[in-house]
Design an enzyme around this catalytic site. Structure first.
Site, PDB file in Angstrom:
ATOM      1  N   ARG A 113       2.547  12.711  -2.820  1.00  0.00           N
ATOM      2  CA  ARG A 113       2.545  11.371  -3.404  1.00  0.00           C
ATOM      3  C   ARG A 113       1.584  11.291  -4.573  1.00  0.00           C
ATOM      4  O   ARG A 113       0.517  11.899  -4.548  1.00  0.00           O
ATOM      5  CB  ARG A 113       2.148  10.351  -2.330  1.00  0.00           C
ATOM      6  N   LYS A 144      -0.199   5.765  10.340  1.00  0.00           N
ATOM      7  CA  LYS A 144       0.618   4.577  10.606  1.00  0.00           C
ATOM      8  C   LYS A 144       2.115   4.908  10.513  1.00  0.00           C
ATOM      9  O   LYS A 144       2.892   4.511  11.359  1.00  0.00           O
ATOM     10  CB  LYS A 144       0.296   3.448   9.598  1.00  0.00           C
ATOM     11  N   ARG A 171      -2.416  -6.407   4.360  1.00  0.00           N
ATOM     12  CA  ARG A 171      -3.587  -5.643   3.949  1.00  0.00           C
ATOM     13  C   ARG A 171      -4.705  -6.541   3.437  1.00  0.00           C
ATOM     14  O   ARG A 171      -5.741  -6.048   3.038  1.00  0.00           O
ATOM     15  CB  ARG A 171      -3.197  -4.687   2.821  1.00  0.00           C
ATOM     16  N   ARG A 187      -1.355  16.362   2.237  1.00  0.00           N
ATOM     17  CA  ARG A 187      -0.168  15.726   2.802  1.00  0.00           C
ATOM     18  C   ARG A 187       1.083  15.982   1.966  1.00  0.00           C
ATOM     19  O   ARG A 187       1.051  15.920   0.738  1.00  0.00           O
ATOM     20  CB  ARG A 187      -0.408  14.220   2.905  1.00  0.00           C
ATOM     21  N   ARG A 199      -8.480   3.965  -2.575  1.00  0.00           N
ATOM     22  CA  ARG A 199      -7.737   3.366  -1.442  1.00  0.00           C
ATOM     23  C   ARG A 199      -8.660   3.102  -0.261  1.00  0.00           C
ATOM     24  O   ARG A 199      -8.520   2.101   0.446  1.00  0.00           O
ATOM     25  CB  ARG A 199      -6.574   4.274  -1.044  1.00  0.00           C
TER      26      ARG A 199
HETATM   27  P1  AMP Z   1       1.015   3.092   1.814  1.00  0.00           P
HETATM   28  O1  AMP Z   1       2.299   3.832   1.727  1.00  0.00           O
HETATM   29  O2  AMP Z   1       0.981   2.073   2.920  1.00  0.00           O
HETATM   30  O3  AMP Z   1      -0.189   3.999   1.818  1.00  0.00           O
HETATM   31  O4  AMP Z   1       0.908   2.229   0.463  1.00  0.00           O
HETATM   32  C1  AMP Z   1       0.850   2.864  -0.799  1.00  0.00           C
HETATM   33  C2  AMP Z   1       0.340   1.899  -1.838  1.00  0.00           C
HETATM   34  O5  AMP Z   1       1.249   0.794  -1.979  1.00  0.00           O
HETATM   35  C3  AMP Z   1      -1.010   1.254  -1.532  1.00  0.00           C
HETATM   36  O6  AMP Z   1      -2.112   2.077  -1.874  1.00  0.00           O
HETATM   37  C4  AMP Z   1      -0.928   0.009  -2.419  1.00  0.00           C
HETATM   38  O7  AMP Z   1      -1.130   0.323  -3.783  1.00  0.00           O
HETATM   39  C5  AMP Z   1       0.532  -0.402  -2.248  1.00  0.00           C
HETATM   40  N1  AMP Z   1       0.684  -1.296  -1.079  1.00  0.00           N
HETATM   41  C6  AMP Z   1       1.330  -1.028   0.075  1.00  0.00           C
HETATM   42  N2  AMP Z   1       1.271  -2.063   0.905  1.00  0.00           N
HETATM   43  C7  AMP Z   1       0.553  -3.033   0.277  1.00  0.00           C
HETATM   44  C8  AMP Z   1       0.100  -4.312   0.632  1.00  0.00           C
HETATM   45  N3  AMP Z   1       0.387  -4.833   1.837  1.00  0.00           N
HETATM   46  N4  AMP Z   1      -0.628  -5.017  -0.283  1.00  0.00           N
HETATM   47  C9  AMP Z   1      -0.898  -4.511  -1.491  1.00  0.00           C
HETATM   48  N5  AMP Z   1      -0.551  -3.275  -1.893  1.00  0.00           N
HETATM   49  C10 AMP Z   1       0.180  -2.535  -1.013  1.00  0.00           C
END
Ligand code: AMP
Length: 219
Positions: free
Chosen positions: A165, A17, A93, A132, A176
């Site tokens: 990360r 994404k 999400r 990653r 996740r």
């Molecule tokens: P990402 O960078 O999109 O993989 O997001 C990393 C982490 O941030 C996720 O695993 C969640 O813990 C948190 N997170 C990001 N976006 C959301 C969302 N829309 N709702 C809830 N938690 C989120």
């Protein structure tokens, strides 16, 4: 001048994404909005919101809806978004987040043009995330094996030192994926019923995925 584009990218962690949001930004000049990146920046700055989100994120759990919705609602109301449109990456999400996004956009008067669903098998995601490397400054991602940076450990785009990360370790990756299946997959149905969903096979090179997205959303 054509209308600003409003896109949502949806798909499991590691599907690409963030990479697609960056490629699309160059073409559409819309603002890439990654909820995960906003959380990471709040954590880095040690804000109250960052402290609240940190534990959830490191365990691979979703941050509670009310916190996430309030944060994204603030960001979506900023002027650059109404002027240039947006590419949402990682939000919504949950169905509750999707409903709140509709309410916010109704108030702002700009509905979503398309929701791009990026699809890959779980095994591909695990392989991608486990190797990653992420740039903490510009968000660019690399892979130890499949897409190493030109200079070891350094971001090709901005020269910052790359990091892994905290949530790209096996336990958090598994959690996740479960969160995605249980809470985010229903969001796909929510948008499919409205006829704005564009499914794309994301188990290909970033350039091929990008071309198919652009064909699908006709921009
Ligand atoms: P990402 O960078 O999109 O993989 O997001 C990393 C982490 O941030 C996720 O695993 C969640 O813990 C948190 N997170 C990001 N976006 C959301 C969302 N829309 N709702 C809830 N938690 C989120």
């Amino acid at each position: 001048m054509s209308q600003p584009t409003k896109l949502v990218l949806i798909g499991p962690p590691g599907v690409g994404k963030g990479t697609q949001a960056m490629l699309l930004e160059t073409r559409l000049h819309a603002v890439p909005l990654s909820s995960g990146a906003i959380f990471r920046s709040e954590i880095e700055q040690g804000t109250e919101l960052g402290l609240l989100a940190k534990d959830y994120i490191e365990k691979g759990q979703l941050v509670p809806d009310d916190v996430t919705i309030a944060m994204m609602s603030r960001r979506l109301r900023q002027d650059d978004v109404s002027q240039n449109g947006f590419i949402l990456d990682g939000f919504p999400r949950t169905v509750k987040q999707a409903e709140s996004l509709d309410t916010i956009l109704l108030e702002l008067g700009f509905p979503i043009d398309a929701v791009v669903q990026l699809i890959v098998e779980d095994e591909v995601v695990v392989e991608r995330l486990a190797g990653r490397l992420t740039c903490p400054k510009c968000g660019a991602t690399f892979h130890l094996k499949n897409c190493p940076p030109k200079v070891e450990g350094i971001c090709d785009r901005c020269g910052t030192e790359l990091m892994m990360r905290a949530d790209d370790h096996p336990d958090a990756i598994r959690r996740r994926l479960v969160e995605f299946r249980e809470k985010t997959a229903p969001v796909v149905g929510y948008y499919a019923s409205r006829g704005i969903l564009r499914p794309v096979d994301a188990d290909r090179s970033p350039e091929e995925v990008y071309s198919e997205i652009v064909r699908g959303i006709r921009v």
